[in-house]
Design an enzyme around this catalytic site. Structure first.
Site, PDB file in Angstrom:
ATOM      1  CE1 TYR A 170      -3.494   2.708   0.919  1.00 12.37           C
ATOM      2  CE2 TYR A 170      -2.449   2.899   3.065  1.00 12.37           C
ATOM      3  CZ  TYR A 170      -3.373   3.343   2.137  1.00 12.37           C
ATOM      4  OH  TYR A 170      -4.175   4.408   2.434  1.00 12.37           O
ATOM      5  CG  HIS A 173      -5.555   7.188   1.037  1.00 10.88           C
ATOM      6  ND1 HIS A 173      -6.072   5.948   1.191  1.00 10.88           N
ATOM      7  CD2 HIS A 173      -6.382   7.816   0.178  1.00 10.88           C
ATOM      8  CE1 HIS A 173      -7.164   5.799   0.456  1.00 10.88           C
ATOM      9  NE2 HIS A 173      -7.373   6.931  -0.171  1.00 10.88           N
ATOM     10  CG  ASP A 265      -9.594   7.828  -2.792  1.00  6.70           C
ATOM     11  OD1 ASP A 265     -10.146   7.711  -3.898  1.00  6.70           O
ATOM     12  OD2 ASP A 265      -9.225   6.851  -2.108  1.00  6.70           O
TER      13      ASP A 265
END
Ligand code: ADP
Ligand code: SF4
Length: 686
Positions: A170, A173, A265
């Site tokens: 990941y 963000h 997002d």
């Protein structure tokens, strides 16, 4: 019904490394306020989506190590083997319906103050932690980096043992160490992990390679990557991302791409439309031959097909649309897309993460209740009596109540005073940015139209005599609430002087189109969206507007819906003055008196009108009149009169829908105990 052949492409299987997804519906990772302390609730919720037809179902963030402890937020956790059984429950629930389970492994580095573990935060360089907690992350040395790579590898192996099919690296963000190493503003290293782009990408590359090496034989290794931080050259830009994706193009088995940070997002419909991320992610498919997933609050099958046909995406990613309707894929597959309960883009679901409580959804009252209440979003218990039910008021509470009672098979009469269904939603949907909220009404009105056992009476304002005459055996009062005019709310327990005069208005007056003279002051002691939206409307109508609030921020609670920064920016850009930390203590006809909430220092501000947004009062006159004549109720054969929604306790639309649903679902069912749901008790094993 047969599926529309135009949508066939959405049901083509697709290979993701060593595994195959049965269709193109991909539930991307999303938090839920339940996390590792509530493994059964999580498994119930994820399993429901698998039942609803999603091909890939992912966890929320899954912490890999105590140095990456995101408490107090409740996310998934794979610190050691003790955490495997909880997540195995989710994998089993997902596999039961032929879907793939994905695990988003995360170490959030300097975004983690490690409140629970008390480990020292780590990051690429010395830097304060992201929150305002008074602590810093220390710069990782080479051994820390080796350890971190080992933790990630070990967590991937545990995820595989839990049963996951898809394992994430990941980098999204403005969270997670691979992203922090990529960011020049966070990474000032001078070793092989800092400086040049190649060096900054090194850790991300190593993690992908090592994860593949550890579990890639059976599991797909995918990445989540944010292509633009939308903060200009200080952050990761689209241009740099094109190089980064180019460098790693064929390495992962799938690219899950979006923009950063989270508020960009998961932007609400007030600020961004469906599919708004396309300009930031469309390039990825041109660079890689691997499948690409992206999000965009997709609820329209035509838009989804267009995304695939135009070569933007291979799989349709969704968090919120899968929350609002876990059965979205099934409904398209079965040729009934009109039954989709479309997400309205309000982010009440996100507030579950910030309040660290089981998340909830405005559109789907069963979300988060799958395990603890046994609620299914599509199936309700059949009616247990011949009772006829009169529902008074067709706002969100009344509509949902009538719809669910009708689905259960009860004979229902739904009476609405106005010509239009929807109650507050019908009005609020006309305010700037809130048009998608009309879906709360539209979904329910369409479903009610299909139920032959539900009769709707529009333009029917009922009084007590009407109710007594109607012959229903149960009465539900869903008559809503009115905004207060007297200023009573959080700051004031007594009416504010001058608020009783003309030129003081409420949001109801504004929505009813009353003429308001400028300059106008909007006094917001409500702190959710209404004050800001009213200010925006009046400004767009051409008035000079200032918004005054006792809070530090306009629409302060919207920090929990990721909207606060968007709201401040929009209001400022429209030329609305934001006056914070000030209370309105009086209206004097041509000015208001203000008091600083900290010092009490008094000032004045000229205005021609005031709109007061403080609190609401339930419309209970009908309820009170009925309850005042118990003899007449018995004579009319009425067994119960129950107020629900804003008429019982004004709150969010989500709360009204939930109450309407709850009344309808629980009617004639065995009573629950004092605690109306199952709880997950902490295990005592160590
Ligand atoms: P909630 O959010 O609880 O659903 P709303 O304010 O959105 O509440 O909706 C309440 C609805 O009830 C409104 O549409 C209003 O017109 C209607 N209503 C209020 N009083 C009566 C009444 N006496 N008879 C019929 N409908 C009513
Ligand atoms: Fe969509 Fe709102 Fe439900 Fe979240 S709470 S899924 S944004 S309708």
């Amino acid at each position: 019904m047969a599926r529309d052949p135009r949508y066939d492409i959405l049901f083509e299987p697709i290979k993701i490394g060593p595994v195959t997804a049965k269709n193109r519906f991909y539930q991307v990772p999303h938090c839920n306020g339940m996390g590792h302390p509530n493994p059964r609730a999580v498994a119930g919720m994820r399993g429901m989506k698998a039942e609803g037809g999603w091909a890939v179902i992912c966890t929320e963030e899954c912490e890999i190590h105590p140095t990456g402890d995101v408490s107090p937020y409740k996310e998934a956790r794979l610190w050691d083997d003790h955490d495997i059984p909880g997540l195995a429950m989710m994998c089993d629930a997902v596999h039961e319906h032929g879907a793939l389970a994905g695990c988003e492994l995360v170490h959030n580095g300097p975004s983690c103050p490690n409140h629970y573990s008390r480990e020292l935060p780590i990051g690429p360089s010395h830097q304060p932690v992201n929150s305002y907690d008074p602590m810093q992350a220390r710069a990782m040395d080479r051994e820390d980096i080796r350890n971190y790579r080992r933790w990630h590898r070990d967590a991937a192996i545990r995820a595989k043992r839990a049963g996951f099919d898809v394992i994430y690296v990941y980098a999204g963000h403005d969270l997670s160490l691979p992203m922090h190493f990529l960011q020049r503003r966070r990474n000032n290293r001078t070793d092989e992990y800092g400086g040049s782009l190649e060096n900054r990408v090194r850790l991300f590359r190593e993690l992908i390679e090592e994860t593949k090496d550890a579990i890639g034989d059976r599991c797909a290794v995918v990445v989540r990557y944010a292509t633009d931080e939308l903060i200009g050259p200080e952050g990761l830009t689209l241009e740099e991302s094109q190089d980064i994706v180019g460098m790693l193009a064929e390495l992962p088995d799938l690219w899950d791409v979006n923009v950063s940070a989270w508020q960009n997002d998961s932007t609400t419909s007030r600020f961004k439309p469906e599919g708004n991320q396309e300009p930031f992610i469309a390039f990825v498919k041109k660079v890689t031959s691997k499948p690409v997933v992206g999000v965009g609050r997709f609820t329209s099958p035509d838009t989804m097909v267009s995304q695939i046909k135009r070569g933007v995406l291979d799989m349709i990613g969704a968090a919120r649309p899968s929350i609002a309707d876990p059965f979205l894929p099934k409904k398209i597959e079965e040729g009934r897309p009109d039954d989709i309960r479309e997400c309205i883009g309000c982010n009440i679901c996100v507030s579950g993460d910030f309040t660290m409580s089981h998340f909830r959804c405005t559109q789907n009252p069963t979300m988060g209740e799958e395990w603890r209440k046994g609620w299914h979003p599509e199936i309700v218990p059949v009616r247990k009596s011949e009772d006829e039910i009169l529902v008074v008021g067709a706002g969100p509470a009344g509509l949902e109540c009538a719809r669910t009672l009708g689905q259960r098979g009860y004979r229902v009469h739904l009476a609405e005073a106005s010509a239009e269904l929807g109650g507050r939603v019908a009005k609020e949907t006309k305010l700037p940015g809130l048009s998608e909220w009309g879906r709360v009404r539209d979904y329910r009105a369409y479903q009610l139209g299909k139920l032959l056992n539900v009769e709707i009476y529009r333009g029917s304002r009922l009084d007590a005599a009407h109710v007594l005459e109607m012959g229903a055996s149960r009465v539900v009062i869903a008559t809503g609430a009115d905004w207060r005019r007297d200023g009573i709310g959080r700051m004031h327990g007594f009416a504010v002087p001058g608020f009783e005069t003309a030129n003081v208005f409420t949001p109801d007056d504004v929505m009813a189109g009353k003429m308001i003279a400028g300059p106008v002051i909007v006094y917001d002691d409500d702190h959710y969206y209404m004050g800001g939206v009213i200010a925006e409307k009046l400004r767009r109508d051409g008035l000079e507007v200032a918004i005054v609030t006792p809070a530090d921020l306009v629409s302060s609670w919207t920090q929990k819906t990721l909207e606060a920064s968007h709201i401040q920016r929009r209001l400022l850009e429209l030329g609305i003055e934001l006056v914070v930390k000030q209370d309105v203590t009086a209206f004097k006809g041509d000015h208001v008196e203000l008091a600083c909430v900290y010092t009490g220092r008094r000032t004045q501000r000229a205005c021609a009108s005031l709109v007061t947004v403080t609190a609401r009062l339930p419309r209970l006159d009908l309820y009170d009149k009925l309850m005042a004549q118990p003899g007449a109720l018995i004579e009319a054969g009425i067994k119960s009169v129950t107020a629900i929604g804003d008429a019982r306790s004004p709150g969010t639309i989500a709360a009204a829908v939930y109450q309407g649903h709850r009344y309808a679902r629980e009617l004639d069912e065995p009573p629950t105990g004092e605690v109306a749901f199952k709880r997950e008790m902490p295990g005592l094993a160590v």
